[in-house]
Design a protein around this motif. Sequence first.
Motif, PDB file in Angstrom:
ATOM      1  N   ALA A  95       1.196  -1.222  -0.005  1.00 45.54           N
ATOM      2  CA  ALA A  95       0.478  -0.125   0.036  1.00 45.54           C
ATOM      3  C   ALA A  95       0.240   1.605   0.146  1.00 45.54           C
ATOM      4  O   ALA A  95       0.638   2.431  -0.442  1.00 45.54           O
ATOM      5  N   LEU A  96       1.595   1.308   0.100  1.00 43.37           N
ATOM      6  CA  LEU A  96       2.782   2.251   0.412  1.00 43.37           C
ATOM      7  C   LEU A  96       3.462   2.926  -1.226  1.00 43.37           C
ATOM      8  O   LEU A  96       3.562   1.777  -2.180  1.00 43.37           O
ATOM      9  N   PRO A  97       4.538   4.117  -1.460  1.00 43.17           N
ATOM     10  CA  PRO A  97       4.865   4.360  -2.340  1.00 43.17           C
ATOM     11  C   PRO A  97       6.155   3.378  -3.029  1.00 43.17           C
ATOM     12  O   PRO A  97       6.256   3.517  -2.370  1.00 43.17           O
ATOM     13  N   ALA A  98       6.047   2.419  -3.984  1.00 41.22           N
ATOM     14  CA  ALA A  98       6.593   1.662  -4.600  1.00 41.22           C
ATOM     15  C   ALA A  98       7.848   2.725  -4.952  1.00 41.22           C
ATOM     16  O   ALA A  98       7.605   3.846  -5.066  1.00 41.22           O
ATOM     17  N   GLY A  99       8.819   2.354  -4.669  1.00 41.89           N
ATOM     18  CA  GLY A  99      10.522   3.320  -5.128  1.00 41.89           C
ATOM     19  C   GLY A  99      10.909   3.868  -3.632  1.00 41.89           C
ATOM     20  O   GLY A  99      12.156   4.304  -3.947  1.00 41.89           O
ATOM     21  N   GLU A 100      10.161   3.968  -3.208  1.00 39.76           N
ATOM     22  CA  GLU A 100      10.349   5.403  -1.631  1.00 39.76           C
ATOM     23  C   GLU A 100      10.854   5.208  -0.705  1.00 39.76           C
ATOM     24  O   GLU A 100       9.531   3.841   0.037  1.00 39.76           O
ATOM     25  N   PRO A 101      12.024   5.016  -0.136  1.00 37.39           N
ATOM     26  CA  PRO A 101      12.462   4.398   1.419  1.00 37.39           C
ATOM     27  C   PRO A 101      11.140   4.530   2.639  1.00 37.39           C
ATOM     28  O   PRO A 101      10.426   5.686   2.715  1.00 37.39           O
ATOM     29  N   PHE A 102      11.250   3.742   3.105  1.00 38.20           N
ATOM     30  CA  PHE A 102      10.734   3.151   4.430  1.00 38.20           C
ATOM     31  C   PHE A 102      10.758   2.627   5.825  1.00 38.20           C
ATOM     32  O   PHE A 102      12.074   1.841   5.821  1.00 38.20           O
ATOM     33  N   VAL A 103      10.326   2.839   6.728  1.00 41.23           N
ATOM     34  CA  VAL A 103      10.648   2.220   8.033  1.00 41.23           C
ATOM     35  C   VAL A 103       8.656   1.719   8.398  1.00 41.23           C
ATOM     36  O   VAL A 103       8.660   2.567   8.366  1.00 41.23           O
ATOM     37  N   PHE A 104       8.936   0.506   8.988  1.00 41.41           N
ATOM     38  CA  PHE A 104       7.330  -0.525   9.390  1.00 41.41           C
ATOM     39  C   PHE A 104       8.740  -0.218  11.068  1.00 41.41           C
ATOM     40  O   PHE A 104       9.640  -0.940  11.311  1.00 41.41           O
ATOM     41  N   PHE A 105       6.903  -0.101  11.404  1.00 36.24           N
ATOM     42  CA  PHE A 105       7.077   0.028  13.132  1.00 36.24           C
ATOM     43  C   PHE A 105       6.182  -0.828  13.478  1.00 36.24           C
ATOM     44  O   PHE A 105       4.785  -0.563  12.927  1.00 36.24           O
ATOM     45  N   ASP A 106       5.896  -2.275  13.888  1.00 32.95           N
ATOM     46  CA  ASP A 106       4.681  -2.868  15.134  1.00 32.95           C
ATOM     47  C   ASP A 106       4.203  -1.188  16.043  1.00 32.95           C
ATOM     48  O   ASP A 106       4.297  -0.291  15.852  1.00 32.95           O
ATOM     49  N   THR A 107       3.004  -1.422  15.237  1.00 34.34           N
ATOM     50  CA  THR A 107       1.825  -0.555  16.150  1.00 34.34           C
ATOM     51  C   THR A 107       2.381   0.110  17.820  1.00 34.34           C
ATOM     52  O   THR A 107       1.667   1.532  17.909  1.00 34.34           O
ATOM     53  N   ASP A 108       2.356  -1.045  17.949  1.00 33.22           N
ATOM     54  CA  ASP A 108       2.930  -0.932  19.856  1.00 33.22           C
ATOM     55  C   ASP A 108       3.685  -0.326  19.536  1.00 33.22           C
ATOM     56  O   ASP A 108       4.750  -0.729  20.655  1.00 33.22           O
ATOM     57  N   THR A 109       4.499   0.814  19.517  1.00 32.57           N
ATOM     58  CA  THR A 109       5.453   1.604  19.832  1.00 32.57           C
ATOM     59  C   THR A 109       5.600   3.367  20.316  1.00 32.57           C
ATOM     60  O   THR A 109       4.596   3.696  19.086  1.00 32.57           O
TER      61      THR A 109
END
Length: 329
Positions: A95-109
């Motif tokens: 669902a995120l924009p392709a080609g753009e750097p990302f960081v995922f976090f668990d929601t309980d953060t």
Amino acid sequence: MITPRPFNVMIVGQAGRLQYEALLFAASLRANAPDFAGKLYVVEPQPGKLWDHDPRLAGDVRAALEELGAQVVPFASEHFGQSYPQGNKIEGLKALPAGEPFVFFDTDTLITGDLARVPFDFDHPAASMKREGTWPVEELYWPGYSAIWKSLYDQFGLDFDSSLDLSQPDEYWERYLYFNAGWFYGADPAAFGERFTEYALSIRDDPPPELVIQPLDPWLDQVALPLVVHSFGGGRPGPELAGLDGNITCHYRMLPLLYARGSDAQIAALESVSAPNRIKKMLKQYDPFKRMIYQKRGQKVRALFDRDNLPRHEKALRNKIKSAGFWMR
């Protein structure tokens, strides 16, 4: 030193506990990372055959998230859904924009420091080392750590030997690349998510013989993640990322655990970002947050423990909190 560059942040938001955790995350990001220049994406699973209820956010929580600058984006659950909700972090990447750097976090953060200043090297992904030796599980007739992990690297044509931490002894769990999936990052969420999905499905549906007696629920995401990270040329995070699971982010898991082992600064950050009336009104709808934060049950949990002499394993923390009658989730 790597110069920080703009990136997006992803968390999962859905009906129930996660939507309130998402609101707390968004409030903490806005309060404590004022220079964050990317977008916060809250990926939301949609109703479908893999859910027996509507997993979408409540309307008032969605509105509060959007007021905090979050962008709620839908995704379809094609492989995991309700039977394995940890799969939301895998499928939600699309669902995120392709080609753009990302960081995922668990929601309980909680974000407790300036996330924008963390020097992520997006061309060399990594993930959280705040983990215990939970998988593989030692069994009477198991083949051992090396045989199990090597079978997985072989299944995907990856080089096993280069993943090892040779400073650790053979057949000790920390020798092998293993992460907590509470945060991870990469250069392209589309490519990362596609490979994560491929590896997780292959392990679930066609595991190598070495895994025959190994449990994969709830560990599937953490089994596949090191393989995905390694496949993109990544590995263990370096000291420049020490602020994650440190003074910049706090993966608290459950509020009783945060009150039990969190630093004074982390508790102050929690109570500060949850204090505004608009946030308070939303969070009090969730009973554990209402009791822990606003009715001060968390402070009772905190009084049970000496932060300088905490039990080594999380299970001992949970048991003591439960014995005192203060556990909530």
